[in-house]
Scaffold this active site. Structure first.
Site, PDB file in Angstrom:
ATOM      1  N   PHE A 180       9.379 -11.767   8.585  1.00  0.00           N
ATOM      2  CA  PHE A 180       7.907 -11.709   7.366  1.00  0.00           C
ATOM      3  C   PHE A 180       7.464 -12.273   7.083  1.00  0.00           C
ATOM      4  O   PHE A 180       7.715 -13.511   6.433  1.00  0.00           O
ATOM      5  CB  PHE A 180       9.033 -10.315   6.734  1.00  0.00           C
ATOM      6  CG  PHE A 180       7.694  -9.351   6.407  1.00  0.00           C
ATOM      7  CD1 PHE A 180       7.281  -8.528   7.018  1.00  0.00           C
ATOM      8  CD2 PHE A 180       7.242  -9.842   4.512  1.00  0.00           C
ATOM      9  CE1 PHE A 180       6.267  -7.392   6.508  1.00  0.00           C
ATOM     10  CE2 PHE A 180       6.433  -9.185   4.056  1.00  0.00           C
ATOM     11  CZ  PHE A 180       6.551  -7.835   4.836  1.00  0.00           C
TER      12      PHE A 180
ATOM     13  N   ARG B 183       5.952   1.389  15.421  1.00  0.00           N
ATOM     14  CA  ARG B 183       7.755   1.111  14.643  1.00  0.00           C
ATOM     15  C   ARG B 183       8.333   3.062  14.396  1.00  0.00           C
ATOM     16  O   ARG B 183       7.715   3.308  13.884  1.00  0.00           O
ATOM     17  CB  ARG B 183       7.764   0.796  13.491  1.00  0.00           C
ATOM     18  CG  ARG B 183       7.031  -0.455  13.984  1.00  0.00           C
ATOM     19  CD  ARG B 183       7.318  -1.309  12.893  1.00  0.00           C
ATOM     20  NE  ARG B 183       7.496  -1.475  11.704  1.00  0.00           N
ATOM     21  CZ  ARG B 183       8.079  -1.746  10.761  1.00  0.00           C
ATOM     22  NH1 ARG B 183       8.459  -3.068  10.767  1.00  0.00           N
ATOM     23  NH2 ARG B 183       7.989  -1.437   8.906  1.00  0.00           N
TER      24      ARG B 183
ATOM     25  N   TYR C 232      14.352   0.046  -0.961  1.00  0.00           N
ATOM     26  CA  TYR C 232      13.333   1.068  -1.217  1.00  0.00           C
ATOM     27  C   TYR C 232      12.788   0.981   0.417  1.00  0.00           C
ATOM     28  O   TYR C 232      12.371   2.167   0.551  1.00  0.00           O
ATOM     29  CB  TYR C 232      11.543   0.373  -1.531  1.00  0.00           C
ATOM     30  CG  TYR C 232      10.616  -0.405  -0.989  1.00  0.00           C
ATOM     31  CD1 TYR C 232      10.426  -0.727   0.249  1.00  0.00           C
ATOM     32  CD2 TYR C 232      10.643  -1.950  -2.149  1.00  0.00           C
ATOM     33  CE1 TYR C 232       9.099  -1.787   0.526  1.00  0.00           C
ATOM     34  CE2 TYR C 232      10.015  -2.740  -1.217  1.00  0.00           C
ATOM     35  CZ  TYR C 232       9.955  -2.535  -0.585  1.00  0.00           C
ATOM     36  OH  TYR C 232       8.533  -3.976   0.248  1.00  0.00           O
ATOM     37  N   LYS C 233      13.833   0.942   1.378  1.00  0.00           N
ATOM     38  CA  LYS C 233      14.097   1.502   2.354  1.00  0.00           C
ATOM     39  C   LYS C 233      14.872   1.983   2.633  1.00  0.00           C
ATOM     40  O   LYS C 233      14.587   3.222   2.095  1.00  0.00           O
ATOM     41  CB  LYS C 233      14.114   0.358   3.564  1.00  0.00           C
ATOM     42  CG  LYS C 233      12.118  -0.889   3.839  1.00  0.00           C
ATOM     43  CD  LYS C 233      12.289  -1.892   4.573  1.00  0.00           C
ATOM     44  CE  LYS C 233      11.125  -2.628   5.238  1.00  0.00           C
ATOM     45  NZ  LYS C 233      11.176  -3.601   3.647  1.00  0.00           N
TER      46      LYS C 233
END
Length: 397
Positions: free
Chosen positions: A128, A371, A222-223
């Site tokens: 990332f 995705r 937060y995922k």
């Protein structure tokens, strides 16, 4: 075929041991397959946050640092996350953003290495972007050389010049799961330290930080952990490294005696030295409330359902979607798959926009990747079949 797959979905949902967890979330009829970017809201969190705002802050005010446990929240919540990443107590501290924790971990690992002849920081070449940016800055600040390496090529790239390797457990574009145990072992065999980014795995599959000897790790909440937008990240410092861990961001919250207000810094014992400044209490306590949905949940059961969901989605896509319109970038082998499916698709931005307009929410990575994240606590097999059917209709149109 659609009727048989719909019937299969119904049977799988009926047998799903995690199906009851869905009611713990604030959901509607939308098929939400973007929990790998932002997890759904646990239904009880608004009431808990309202109590933090109206009573703890509004009534108790400054007293809440002690009486409401604000001061100890970073390590207390860290201990709640620890079992989800295979860590014992006292090794995970919550606070700051993922990017800040990557910086702490990489610079801290270089300092732990303590060998000037080890000049290289290896970084996942497919990482990332922020991890790469932070690692490059950390390399400049520590006088090291940054070496981007594809995870598959890492063992061959390791050597006596390697100080630290920073790796992602799952590739955020493709959903490929990298082999944390073997890569960590290879890093250690070379005499270096392993730092892992768990953003796309914590809460989706077993990690085993302690069991596999990981040195440091970071991740967002937060995922799959459903902590809410901008919820604080976490830092794992293995017990064996804590006494020597030298954070590049020493703050008064990581001082052994914060309220002594001394000019000289004396680090606190344990993972607490990974703290920096005043905790972001509102989002911190929203995360703490959100973690209640994990009470009594086996991460092994989550992993089993994740694989079953992604297998079923690929089966439905193969059956429904016109031939040649999409290609899966996600490995078919379970050992190499995270909890998302990435499909290469021409006109991906417009396709995703149409999917969202029809109640199937995923996301995309430009220019041509769709995705779909599968969050086992609230995504069912019926959702999965519907998503593939709508995708087929959009592409056929």
């Amino acid at each position: 075929m659609s009727e048989s797959l719909a019937a299969k979905a119904a049977a799988l949902d009926a047998a799903d041991e995690l199906a009851g967890a869905r009611k713990l979330f604030a959901l509607d009829e939308t098929v939400y397959l973007d929990g790998n970017s932002l997890g759904a809201l646990p239904a009880h969190v608004p009431e808990r946050v309202a109590d933090v705002v109206t009573r703890q802050w509004g009534e108790l005010r400054i007293r809440s640092w002690d009486e409401s446990g604000w001061w100890t929240a970073p390590e207390r919540i860290g201990d709640r996350i620890a079992p989800l990443v295979g860590a014992g107590t006292g090794q995970v501290v919550v606070g700051d953003s993922t990017s800040v924790n990557v910086f702490k971990a990489v610079v801290g690992a270089v300092r732990l290495c303590g060998d000037d002849s080890r000049t290289d920081i290896l970084v996942d070449a497919t990482t990332f972007p922020t991890d790469g940016y932070i690692a490059e800055s950390a390399a400049r600040l520590t006088g090291k050389r940054l070496v981007p390496v594809a995870p598959a090529d890492l063992p061959a790239a390791l050597g006596p010049r390697t100080a630290v390797a920073l790796l992602n457990h799952v590739d955020y574009r493709t959903g490929r799961l990298h082999d944390l145990p073997s890569l960590t072992a290879a890093v250690h065999e070379a005499g270096a330290l392993a730092v892992w980014d768990l953003c796309h795995t914590a809460g989706a599959l077993p990690v085993g930080l302690d069991a596999h000897g990981v040195d440091l790790a970071i991740g967002c909440t937060y995922k799959y952990l459903n902590g809410g937008p901008g919820s604080p990240a976490y830092l794992y410092v293995a017990q064996r490294h804590q006494a020597a861990f030298d954070s590049p961001l020493p703050g008064w919250n990581s001082h052994s005696d914060p309220f002594a207000m001394t000019a000289d810094f004396a680090p606190a014992p344990g993972a607490i030295r990974g703290r920096v400044g005043t905790p972001d209490i509102l989002s911190m306590l929203a995360l703490e409330a959100a973690l209640d949905v994990w009470d009594g949940v086996s991460i092994d059961s989550v992993r089993a359902k994740s694989l079953a969901l992604t297998d079923f989605f690929l089966e439905c896509v193969e059956s429904y979607v016109p031939e040649g319109r999409v290609t899966s970038l996600t490995p078919s082998a379970h050992a190499s798959r995270g909890s998302q499916i990435a499909l290469r698709c021409a006109d991906a931005p417009s396709v995703m926009a149409k999917l969202i307009a029809r109640g199937v929410v995923g996301d995309l990575r430009r220019t041509d990747v769709l995705r779909f994240g599968f969050t086992p606590l609230y995504v069912g097999f019926g959702d999965t079949e519907r998503a593939a059917a709508v995708l087929a209709e959009v592409l056929a149109a």
